[in-house]
Design a protein around this motif. Sequence first.
Motif, PDB file in Angstrom:
ATOM      1  N   PHE A  58       0.811  -1.219   0.000  1.00 32.01           N
ATOM      2  CA  PHE A  58       0.000   0.000   0.000  1.00 32.01           C
ATOM      3  C   PHE A  58       0.846   1.271   0.000  1.00 32.01           C
ATOM      4  N   GLU A  59       2.113   1.141  -0.320  1.00 32.06           N
ATOM      5  CA  GLU A  59       3.006   2.297  -0.328  1.00 32.06           C
ATOM      6  C   GLU A  59       2.549   3.309  -1.377  1.00 32.06           C
ATOM      7  N   GLY A  60       2.398   4.545  -0.984  1.00 23.83           N
ATOM      8  CA  GLY A  60       2.012   5.607  -1.896  1.00 23.83           C
ATOM      9  C   GLY A  60       0.520   5.754  -2.106  1.00 23.83           C
ATOM     10  N   CYS A  61      -0.274   4.869  -1.524  1.00 19.33           N
ATOM     11  CA  CYS A  61      -1.726   4.976  -1.716  1.00 19.33           C
ATOM     12  C   CYS A  61      -2.313   6.175  -0.987  1.00 19.33           C
ATOM     13  N   ILE A  62      -1.855   6.420   0.218  1.00 21.35           N
ATOM     14  CA  ILE A  62      -2.383   7.530   1.000  1.00 21.35           C
ATOM     15  C   ILE A  62      -1.903   8.866   0.431  1.00 21.35           C
ATOM     16  N   ILE A  71      -3.658  -0.895  -6.476  1.00 22.47           N
ATOM     17  CA  ILE A  71      -4.123  -1.969  -5.595  1.00 22.47           C
ATOM     18  C   ILE A  71      -5.514  -1.675  -5.050  1.00 22.47           C
ATOM     19  N   LEU A  72      -5.786  -0.421  -4.687  1.00 22.31           N
ATOM     20  CA  LEU A  72      -7.123  -0.080  -4.194  1.00 22.31           C
ATOM     21  C   LEU A  72      -8.162  -0.124  -5.305  1.00 22.31           C
TER      22      LEU A  72
END
Length: 120
Positions: A58-62, A71-72
């Motif tokens: 989830f790196e960089g998703c936020i 991925i989301l």
Amino acid sequence: MTQDRKSFVAWLQAAPMMLIFALFFLLPLVFVTIVSTWDYNEYEMIPAFSLRGYSDTFEGCIAGLPDLCTILKTYLKTLKLCVLTWSLTLLIGFTVAYFLAFHGRSYSPCSAPFRSGPRM
């Protein structure tokens, strides 16, 4: 036959299915959960507790919000497909069950296993 004996017999009848469920669903699910928390490097899995795999996923998703990361987006598409499949299965299943319950007795030999006896 006492109530305790009936209950024991019922558990004995359900035991093979519970064993198969545990063997082929619960046990692999536990293994996947355990291995998902292992550390890793370029070529091996290291059996040490680490949540690095999740943070790398989830790196960089936020940071990229309001745009969703890949991925989301994939998770949302999977959830949408799941809801669509569930609703279609529900619609088809209840329609077939209704037909077999109220109209299927007189139509075809395919409905023979669903017959409950003569109509009154």
